[in-house]
Design an enzyme around this catalytic site. Structure first.
Site, PDB file in Angstrom:
ATOM      1  N   LYS A  13      73.266 -20.241 -24.572  1.00  0.00           N
ATOM      2  CA  LYS A  13      71.846 -19.908 -24.454  1.00  0.00           C
ATOM      3  C   LYS A  13      71.235 -19.622 -25.830  1.00  0.00           C
ATOM      4  CE  LYS A  13      72.588 -16.294 -21.828  1.00  0.00           C
ATOM      5  NZ  LYS A  13      74.061 -16.322 -21.765  1.00  0.00           N
ATOM      6  N   ARG A  87      68.224 -10.928 -16.081  1.00  0.00           N
ATOM      7  CA  ARG A  87      69.649 -10.993 -15.723  1.00  0.00           C
ATOM      8  C   ARG A  87      69.957 -10.291 -14.413  1.00  0.00           C
ATOM      9  NH1 ARG A  87      71.856 -11.311 -21.515  1.00  0.00           N
ATOM     10  NH2 ARG A  87      74.023 -11.802 -21.282  1.00  0.00           N
ATOM     11  N   ARG A 126      83.850 -17.083 -30.734  1.00  0.00           N
ATOM     12  CA  ARG A 126      82.531 -16.849 -31.339  1.00  0.00           C
ATOM     13  C   ARG A 126      82.674 -15.820 -32.458  1.00  0.00           C
ATOM     14  NH1 ARG A 126      77.414 -15.325 -27.691  1.00  0.00           N
ATOM     15  NH2 ARG A 126      78.729 -13.599 -26.990  1.00  0.00           N
ATOM     16  N   ARG A 155      82.101  -9.810 -32.263  1.00  0.00           N
ATOM     17  CA  ARG A 155      81.368  -8.763 -31.541  1.00  0.00           C
ATOM     18  C   ARG A 155      82.345  -7.945 -30.701  1.00  0.00           C
ATOM     19  NH1 ARG A 155      76.346 -11.872 -28.714  1.00  0.00           N
ATOM     20  NH2 ARG A 155      77.111 -10.621 -26.973  1.00  0.00           N
ATOM     21  N   ARG A 166      82.481  -9.035 -18.649  1.00  0.00           N
ATOM     22  CA  ARG A 166      81.138  -9.647 -18.670  1.00  0.00           C
ATOM     23  C   ARG A 166      81.042 -10.814 -17.703  1.00  0.00           C
ATOM     24  NH1 ARG A 166      80.821 -11.057 -24.475  1.00  0.00           N
ATOM     25  NH2 ARG A 166      78.681 -11.730 -24.202  1.00  0.00           N
TER      26      ARG A 166
HETATM   27  P1  ADP Z   1      75.586 -13.236 -24.507  1.00  0.00           P
HETATM   28  O1  ADP Z   1      74.901 -13.997 -25.619  1.00  0.00           O
HETATM   29  O2  ADP Z   1      77.045 -13.285 -24.659  1.00  0.00           O
HETATM   30  O3  ADP Z   1      75.116 -13.659 -23.152  1.00  0.00           O
HETATM   31  P2  ADP Z   1      73.737 -11.169 -25.103  1.00  0.00           P
HETATM   32  O4  ADP Z   1      73.645 -11.013 -26.562  1.00  0.00           O
HETATM   33  O5  ADP Z   1      72.645 -11.908 -24.406  1.00  0.00           O
HETATM   34  O6  ADP Z   1      75.157 -11.764 -24.730  1.00  0.00           O
HETATM   35  O7  ADP Z   1      73.887  -9.770 -24.396  1.00  0.00           O
HETATM   36  C1  ADP Z   1      74.885  -8.874 -24.800  1.00  0.00           C
HETATM   37  C2  ADP Z   1      74.821  -7.629 -23.948  1.00  0.00           C
HETATM   38  O8  ADP Z   1      73.525  -7.032 -24.046  1.00  0.00           O
HETATM   39  C3  ADP Z   1      75.033  -7.834 -22.457  1.00  0.00           C
HETATM   40  O9  ADP Z   1      76.410  -7.894 -22.111  1.00  0.00           O
HETATM   41  C4  ADP Z   1      74.346  -6.578 -21.901  1.00  0.00           C
HETATM   42  O10 ADP Z   1      75.134  -5.420 -22.105  1.00  0.00           O
HETATM   43  C5  ADP Z   1      73.128  -6.460 -22.809  1.00  0.00           C
HETATM   44  N1  ADP Z   1      71.969  -7.227 -22.293  1.00  0.00           N
HETATM   45  C6  ADP Z   1      71.338  -8.280 -22.877  1.00  0.00           C
HETATM   46  N2  ADP Z   1      70.328  -8.735 -22.114  1.00  0.00           N
HETATM   47  C7  ADP Z   1      70.333  -7.947 -20.992  1.00  0.00           C
HETATM   48  C8  ADP Z   1      69.547  -7.914 -19.812  1.00  0.00           C
HETATM   49  N3  ADP Z   1      68.561  -8.802 -19.601  1.00  0.00           N
HETATM   50  N4  ADP Z   1      69.831  -6.962 -18.894  1.00  0.00           N
HETATM   51  C9  ADP Z   1      70.812  -6.060 -19.073  1.00  0.00           C
HETATM   52  N5  ADP Z   1      71.596  -6.051 -20.158  1.00  0.00           N
HETATM   53  C10 ADP Z   1      71.365  -6.973 -21.119  1.00  0.00           C
HETATM   54  P1  ADP Z   2      75.233 -17.329 -25.218  1.00  0.00           P
HETATM   55  O1  ADP Z   2      73.995 -16.971 -25.976  1.00  0.00           O
HETATM   56  O2  ADP Z   2      74.939 -18.026 -23.927  1.00  0.00           O
HETATM   57  O3  ADP Z   2      76.161 -16.181 -25.044  1.00  0.00           O
HETATM   58  P2  ADP Z   2      76.059 -18.743 -27.652  1.00  0.00           P
HETATM   59  O4  ADP Z   2      74.902 -19.623 -27.963  1.00  0.00           O
HETATM   60  O5  ADP Z   2      76.243 -17.522 -28.451  1.00  0.00           O
HETATM   61  O6  ADP Z   2      76.058 -18.406 -26.068  1.00  0.00           O
HETATM   62  O7  ADP Z   2      77.376 -19.636 -27.702  1.00  0.00           O
HETATM   63  C1  ADP Z   2      78.665 -19.044 -27.486  1.00  0.00           C
HETATM   64  C2  ADP Z   2      79.652 -19.656 -28.467  1.00  0.00           C
HETATM   65  O8  ADP Z   2      79.858 -21.031 -28.144  1.00  0.00           O
HETATM   66  C3  ADP Z   2      79.195 -19.625 -29.928  1.00  0.00           C
HETATM   67  O9  ADP Z   2      80.351 -19.447 -30.722  1.00  0.00           O
HETATM   68  C4  ADP Z   2      78.596 -21.019 -30.151  1.00  0.00           C
HETATM   69  O10 ADP Z   2      78.721 -21.456 -31.500  1.00  0.00           O
HETATM   70  C5  ADP Z   2      79.475 -21.881 -29.233  1.00  0.00           C
HETATM   71  N1  ADP Z   2      78.752 -23.012 -28.639  1.00  0.00           N
HETATM   72  C6  ADP Z   2      77.461 -23.063 -28.209  1.00  0.00           C
HETATM   73  N2  ADP Z   2      77.165 -24.281 -27.713  1.00  0.00           N
HETATM   74  C7  ADP Z   2      78.295 -25.023 -27.833  1.00  0.00           C
HETATM   75  C8  ADP Z   2      78.639 -26.374 -27.509  1.00  0.00           C
HETATM   76  N3  ADP Z   2      77.757 -27.219 -26.942  1.00  0.00           N
HETATM   77  N4  ADP Z   2      79.900 -26.790 -27.787  1.00  0.00           N
HETATM   78  C9  ADP Z   2      80.805 -25.945 -28.350  1.00  0.00           C
HETATM   79  N5  ADP Z   2      80.559 -24.673 -28.675  1.00  0.00           N
HETATM   80  C10 ADP Z   2      79.327 -24.203 -28.428  1.00  0.00           C
END
Ligand code: ADP
Ligand code: ADP
Length: 220
Positions: A13, A87, A126, A155, A166
């Site tokens: 995302k 979410r 990541r 992280r 998660r």
């Molecule tokens: P990821 O990129 O792996 O999906 P995010 O950076 O979006 O993780 O979110 C990391 C953490 O921040 C989540 O596991 C949660 O604890 C919190 N968080 C982010 N967005 C939300 C949301 N919309 N509602 C509740 N918690 C959130």
């Molecule tokens: P989210 O925001 O949904 O948690 P991220 O954008 O942070 O996801 O992506 C999670 C991990 O996967 C990061 O290390 C990113 O570089 C990698 N990633 C994202 N898109 C791809 C893809 N199409 N192929 C391989 N790795 C990817």
């Protein structure tokens, strides 16, 4: 356009939302990044969110909604790309009501579909830049050699125990809201498996579809 990216942690995302924001000059609103910034700045919201975030569970709705509302309003509700929000069902209902009140509904929710085994690989490999928050992946997007390696960190919520937590939280609390968005005609599923560019291309196609659907509905 007003778009929200939806999908499990690690679906891509953030990566795709940033690529799209760069291309369209829309504002990228990541609630995860905003919470991490609030934690760094030790604001009351940051302090209240810290334990939830580090354990890999969701931060309470009212805190996240405050952050999302501020960011959306700052941007005059016009064009934005939400990443990781909403979410939960209460967040989804709140967002829809808030945007409807201002006459600026979402154009689409783009749901990135990625199976759990690929998610686990993406999250465990990541890495992020400690200062800028830029994301890397050890195999697919390795950190450039000229960056000080001590600034490239994992992280706390990307450690194996928190990843498992998660994913469970996603399946229990977040995945169910997909049907809510499907029922109100906003959901578009996008295959999130493939190269960064392949996924980006599918997103462009999905956005075109959302745009046509939105304007067709206005004409009716
Ligand atoms: P990821 O990129 O792996 O999906 P995010 O950076 O979006 O993780 O979110 C990391 C953490 O921040 C989540 O596991 C949660 O604890 C919190 N968080 C982010 N967005 C939300 C949301 N919309 N509602 C509740 N918690 C959130
Ligand atoms: P989210 O925001 O949904 O948690 P991220 O954008 O942070 O996801 O992506 C999670 C991990 O996967 C990061 O290390 C990113 O570089 C990698 N990633 C994202 N898109 C791809 C893809 N199409 N192929 C391989 N790795 C990817």
């Amino acid at each position: 356009m007003r778009i929200a990216f939806f999908g499990p942690p690690g679906a891509g995302k953030g990566t795709q939302a940033l690529m799209l924001a760069d291309k369209t000059k829309h504002k990228h609103i990541s609630t995860g990044a905003m919470i991490r910034d609030a934690m760094k700045a030790k604001t009351p919201i940051g302090e209240a969110a810290r334990t939830y975030m580090d354990e890999g569970v969701l931060v309470p709705d009212h805190l996240v909604q405050q952050l999302a509302q501020l960011a959306i309003e700052e941007n005059q509700l016009d064009c934005f790309i939400l990443d990781g929000f909403p979410r939960t069902l209460p967040q989804a209902r709140w967002l829809n009501a808030f945007l409807a009140e201002h006459g600026t509904p979402l154009h689409a929710i783009l749901s990135l579909v990625v199976p759990d085994e690929i998610i686990i690989d993406r999250l465990s490999k990541r890495r992020v830049h400690a200062e800028t928050g830029v994301n890397y992946h050890l195999d697919f997007k390795p950190p450039p050699k000229d960056i000080d390696p001590s600034l490239i960190i994992q992280r706390p919520d990307d450690k194996p125990e928190a990843i498992r937590k998660r994913l469970a939280v996603y399946h229990q609390q977040t995945e169910p809201i997909e049907s809510y968005f499907r029922d109100i005609g906003l959901l578009i599923e996008v295959d999130g498996v493939g190269t960064f560019d392949e996924v980006q291309h599918r997103i462009d196609v999905a956005i075109e579809k959302a745009r046509e659907r939105y304007y067709a509905a206005l004409e009716r």
